[in-house]
Design a protein around this motif. Structure first.
Motif, PDB file in Angstrom:
ATOM      1  N   PHE A  88      33.082  69.828  23.089  1.00  0.00           N
ATOM      2  CA  PHE A  88      33.471  69.326  24.412  1.00  0.00           C
ATOM      3  C   PHE A  88      34.647  70.112  25.001  1.00  0.00           C
ATOM      4  O   PHE A  88      34.674  70.367  26.201  1.00  0.00           O
ATOM      5  CB  PHE A  88      33.862  67.839  24.354  1.00  0.00           C
ATOM      6  CG  PHE A  88      32.780  66.899  23.862  1.00  0.00           C
ATOM      7  CD1 PHE A  88      31.480  67.328  23.632  1.00  0.00           C
ATOM      8  CD2 PHE A  88      33.081  65.556  23.642  1.00  0.00           C
ATOM      9  CE1 PHE A  88      30.493  66.452  23.186  1.00  0.00           C
ATOM     10  CE2 PHE A  88      32.104  64.675  23.201  1.00  0.00           C
ATOM     11  CZ  PHE A  88      30.810  65.115  22.964  1.00  0.00           C
ATOM     12  N   TYR A 148      34.246  72.761  27.640  1.00  0.00           N
ATOM     13  CA  TYR A 148      32.893  72.659  28.198  1.00  0.00           C
ATOM     14  C   TYR A 148      32.975  72.446  29.713  1.00  0.00           C
ATOM     15  O   TYR A 148      33.625  71.520  30.182  1.00  0.00           O
ATOM     16  CB  TYR A 148      32.145  71.507  27.529  1.00  0.00           C
ATOM     17  CG  TYR A 148      30.683  71.403  27.916  1.00  0.00           C
ATOM     18  CD1 TYR A 148      29.735  72.215  27.312  1.00  0.00           C
ATOM     19  CD2 TYR A 148      30.264  70.495  28.883  1.00  0.00           C
ATOM     20  CE1 TYR A 148      28.395  72.122  27.665  1.00  0.00           C
ATOM     21  CE2 TYR A 148      28.926  70.393  29.240  1.00  0.00           C
ATOM     22  CZ  TYR A 148      28.010  71.213  28.629  1.00  0.00           C
ATOM     23  OH  TYR A 148      26.687  71.119  28.969  1.00  0.00           O
ATOM     24  N   VAL A 173      31.942  71.334  33.260  1.00  0.00           N
ATOM     25  CA  VAL A 173      31.102  70.325  33.918  1.00  0.00           C
ATOM     26  C   VAL A 173      31.277  70.473  35.433  1.00  0.00           C
ATOM     27  O   VAL A 173      32.349  70.200  35.971  1.00  0.00           O
ATOM     28  CB  VAL A 173      31.483  68.898  33.453  1.00  0.00           C
ATOM     29  CG1 VAL A 173      30.717  67.843  34.236  1.00  0.00           C
ATOM     30  CG2 VAL A 173      31.215  68.746  31.951  1.00  0.00           C
ATOM     31  N   TYR A 185      36.340  70.457  30.270  1.00  0.00           N
ATOM     32  CA  TYR A 185      36.890  69.268  29.629  1.00  0.00           C
ATOM     33  C   TYR A 185      37.970  69.690  28.640  1.00  0.00           C
ATOM     34  O   TYR A 185      37.761  70.594  27.837  1.00  0.00           O
ATOM     35  CB  TYR A 185      35.771  68.488  28.931  1.00  0.00           C
ATOM     36  CG  TYR A 185      36.264  67.183  28.387  1.00  0.00           C
ATOM     37  CD1 TYR A 185      36.574  66.126  29.247  1.00  0.00           C
ATOM     38  CD2 TYR A 185      36.460  66.994  27.022  1.00  0.00           C
ATOM     39  CE1 TYR A 185      37.055  64.920  28.753  1.00  0.00           C
ATOM     40  CE2 TYR A 185      36.940  65.800  26.530  1.00  0.00           C
ATOM     41  CZ  TYR A 185      37.238  64.765  27.395  1.00  0.00           C
ATOM     42  OH  TYR A 185      37.728  63.583  26.909  1.00  0.00           O
ATOM     43  N   CYS A 217      36.045  62.298  23.584  1.00  0.00           N
ATOM     44  CA  CYS A 217      36.094  61.392  24.718  1.00  0.00           C
ATOM     45  C   CYS A 217      36.458  60.025  24.148  1.00  0.00           C
ATOM     46  O   CYS A 217      35.808  59.551  23.200  1.00  0.00           O
ATOM     47  CB  CYS A 217      34.754  61.315  25.435  1.00  0.00           C
ATOM     48  SG  CYS A 217      34.243  62.869  26.192  1.00  0.00           S
ATOM     49  N   ASP A 271      33.511  59.551  21.295  1.00  0.00           N
ATOM     50  CA  ASP A 271      32.363  60.452  21.405  1.00  0.00           C
ATOM     51  C   ASP A 271      32.872  61.845  21.074  1.00  0.00           C
ATOM     52  O   ASP A 271      33.893  62.284  21.614  1.00  0.00           O
ATOM     53  CB  ASP A 271      31.841  60.396  22.850  1.00  0.00           C
ATOM     54  CG  ASP A 271      30.555  61.187  23.074  1.00  0.00           C
ATOM     55  OD1 ASP A 271      30.060  61.823  22.124  1.00  0.00           O
ATOM     56  OD2 ASP A 271      30.058  61.168  24.220  1.00  0.00           O
ATOM     57  N   ASP A 287      26.377  65.900  17.947  1.00  0.00           N
ATOM     58  CA  ASP A 287      26.981  65.073  19.001  1.00  0.00           C
ATOM     59  C   ASP A 287      26.710  63.614  18.650  1.00  0.00           C
ATOM     60  O   ASP A 287      25.550  63.248  18.413  1.00  0.00           O
ATOM     61  CB  ASP A 287      26.325  65.467  20.335  1.00  0.00           C
ATOM     62  CG  ASP A 287      26.860  64.734  21.551  1.00  0.00           C
ATOM     63  OD1 ASP A 287      27.872  64.012  21.443  1.00  0.00           O
ATOM     64  OD2 ASP A 287      26.248  64.901  22.634  1.00  0.00           O
ATOM     65  N   HIS A 334      20.072  63.609  25.914  1.00  0.00           N
ATOM     66  CA  HIS A 334      19.672  65.004  26.136  1.00  0.00           C
ATOM     67  C   HIS A 334      19.096  65.625  24.874  1.00  0.00           C
ATOM     68  O   HIS A 334      19.430  65.206  23.766  1.00  0.00           O
ATOM     69  CB  HIS A 334      20.895  65.809  26.588  1.00  0.00           C
ATOM     70  CG  HIS A 334      22.108  65.589  25.707  1.00  0.00           C
ATOM     71  ND1 HIS A 334      22.437  66.435  24.685  1.00  0.00           N
ATOM     72  CD2 HIS A 334      23.036  64.601  25.682  1.00  0.00           C
ATOM     73  CE1 HIS A 334      23.535  65.973  24.084  1.00  0.00           C
ATOM     74  NE2 HIS A 334      23.915  64.859  24.659  1.00  0.00           N
ATOM     75  N   HIS A 380      23.569  70.691  25.637  1.00  0.00           N
ATOM     76  CA  HIS A 380      22.603  69.981  26.474  1.00  0.00           C
ATOM     77  C   HIS A 380      21.368  70.841  26.686  1.00  0.00           C
ATOM     78  O   HIS A 380      21.444  71.921  27.264  1.00  0.00           O
ATOM     79  CB  HIS A 380      23.228  69.625  27.828  1.00  0.00           C
ATOM     80  CG  HIS A 380      24.375  68.668  27.715  1.00  0.00           C
ATOM     81  ND1 HIS A 380      25.552  68.815  28.389  1.00  0.00           N
ATOM     82  CD2 HIS A 380      24.511  67.546  26.975  1.00  0.00           C
ATOM     83  CE1 HIS A 380      26.371  67.818  28.077  1.00  0.00           C
ATOM     84  NE2 HIS A 380      25.766  67.041  27.217  1.00  0.00           N
ATOM     85  N   GLU A 424      21.646  58.273  23.554  1.00  0.00           N
ATOM     86  CA  GLU A 424      22.973  57.683  23.726  1.00  0.00           C
ATOM     87  C   GLU A 424      23.014  56.567  24.760  1.00  0.00           C
ATOM     88  O   GLU A 424      23.438  56.770  25.894  1.00  0.00           O
ATOM     89  CB  GLU A 424      24.029  58.754  24.039  1.00  0.00           C
ATOM     90  CG  GLU A 424      23.694  59.783  25.081  1.00  0.00           C
ATOM     91  CD  GLU A 424      24.870  60.777  25.275  1.00  0.00           C
ATOM     92  OE1 GLU A 424      26.031  60.350  25.252  1.00  0.00           O
ATOM     93  OE2 GLU A 424      24.598  61.979  25.434  1.00  0.00           O
ATOM     94  N   GLU A 475      25.752  56.845  20.012  1.00  0.00           N
ATOM     95  CA  GLU A 475      24.928  58.054  20.133  1.00  0.00           C
ATOM     96  C   GLU A 475      24.633  58.638  18.755  1.00  0.00           C
ATOM     97  O   GLU A 475      25.517  58.700  17.895  1.00  0.00           O
ATOM     98  CB  GLU A 475      25.669  59.110  20.969  1.00  0.00           C
ATOM     99  CG  GLU A 475      24.959  60.460  21.061  1.00  0.00           C
ATOM    100  CD  GLU A 475      25.685  61.455  21.976  1.00  0.00           C
ATOM    101  OE1 GLU A 475      26.900  61.285  22.193  1.00  0.00           O
ATOM    102  OE2 GLU A 475      25.029  62.394  22.458  1.00  0.00           O
TER     103      GLU A 475
HETATM  104  N1  MF3 Z   1      28.223  62.944  24.542  1.00  0.00           N
HETATM  105  C1  MF3 Z   1      28.474  63.445  25.859  1.00  0.00           C
HETATM  106  C2  MF3 Z   1      27.349  64.346  26.242  1.00  0.00           C
HETATM  107  O1  MF3 Z   1      26.566  64.638  25.437  1.00  0.00           O
HETATM  108  C3  MF3 Z   1      29.821  64.012  26.006  1.00  0.00           C
HETATM  109  C4  MF3 Z   1      30.044  65.248  26.818  1.00  0.00           C
HETATM  110  S1  MF3 Z   1      31.701  65.346  27.245  1.00  0.00           S
HETATM  111  C5  MF3 Z   1      31.940  66.844  27.966  1.00  0.00           C
HETATM  112  O2  MF3 Z   1      27.152  64.760  27.331  1.00  0.00           O
HETATM  113  F1  MF3 Z   1      33.134  66.912  28.295  1.00  0.00           F
HETATM  114  F2  MF3 Z   1      31.696  67.770  27.106  1.00  0.00           F
HETATM  115  F3  MF3 Z   1      31.154  66.973  29.001  1.00  0.00           F
END
Ligand code: MF3
Ligand code: CO
Length: 256
Positions: A57, A60, A62, A69, A74, A101, A112, A175, A182, A209, A240
């Motif tokens: 994470f 990562y 977003v 992040y 999380c 998480d 994950d 996912h 992802h 999840e 999850e």
């Molecule tokens: N378990 C979440 C996911 O699979 C957590 C992502 S947090 C992030 O999307 F910061 F990496 F986006």
């Protein structure tokens, strides 16, 4: 396209999954009144680095948040649904629930997983929220069999949650997972007829999840651009696991 993994790849995902499990187990042991969510972050980051892994994470990107992040965990407390950020100011107290998480990348493959844990004494209603959410994940896992379809997983979560009077968060989904955190397909926790309903095949791996609210399902993102909360302020739970479809049935990679 859903990428299927060979047995050798699944073994690597297994190692990533077990590391994630060991971190969550450590977190469970640390969670109590007076601990800050940043204390948890620091222990988790140390464990990931010591294992020679990379956090999945931290860093990562977003697009919706407009940035990377900044943490390995999380930590989403009470009405925070997902993407709560560790802080030394967020000190746990009895009656809270906290979702932890985390994800790692090990030898190129991701793991994950998330759990939601009670701090001290929580209400009967909140205990039921955690129980039903975790059960809905187990029901979904049992559908991870070759020949079933994606909607069997989505529907298993949805039926159990709705029949117990809670609501399914629709703004975030599970996912596929592998060499990316992802991958396809998206795994909503409800049957979304607008989506395709692919058949499950050996070697597919899904991060399932369920995110479940005690009240209404709508969420909003706070001004920090990350923390998603329930709009009505009701508590939210999240569990999850990464699960592979094998010839022997479901293989939960993120627990022993
Ligand atoms: N378990 C979440 C996911 O699979 C957590 C992502 S947090 C992030 O999307 F910061 F990496 F986006
Ligand atoms: Co995930």
């Amino acid at each position: 396209m859903i990428i299927r993994k060979s047995p050798a790849e699944l073994e690597k995902m297994r190692r990533a999954g077990l590391l994630v499990h060991s971190i969550l187990t450590e977190m469970k042991g640390l969670i109590r009144e007076g601990v800050s969510t940043l204390d948890l972050e620091n222990v988790a980051e140390r464990m990931i680095r010591d294992a020679g892994a990379k956090p999945a994470f931290k860093g990562y990107y977003v697009p919706a948040a407009g940035g990377k992040y900044p943490f390995v965990l999380c930590t989403s407390v009470n009405h925070e649904v997902v993407h709560g950020m560790p802080s030394e100011k967020r000190v746990l107290k009895s009656g809270d629930i906290i979702s932890i998480d985390t994800g790692v990348q090990l030898e190129g493959y991701f793991g994950d997983s998330a759990i939601t844990v009670a701090v001290g004494e929580i209400s009967e209603e909140t205990r039921k929220l955690l129980k039903v959410t975790e059960e809905s994940l187990e029901l979904a896992i049992s559908q991870m069999r070759a020949g079933n379809r994606l909607f069997d997983i989505c529907g298993a979560v949805e039926r159990h949650v709705v029949s117990n009077g809670f609501t399914i968060v629709r703004d975030f989904v599970g996912h596929g997972i592998g060499t990316s955190l992802h991958e396809e397909p998206q795994v909503p926790n409800y049957v979304d007829k607008r989506n395709e309903n692919p058949r499950l095949k050996e070697g597919m791996v899904l991060a399932i999840e369920p995110m479940v609210n005690a009240g209404r399902p709508e969420t909003k993102v706070l001004s920090d651009r990350w923390t998603a909360v329930s709009r009505d302020g009701s508590n939210s739970a999240h569990f999850e696991h990464c699960v592979a479809v094998t010839s022997n049935g479901p293989w939960v990679l993120t627990r022993p």
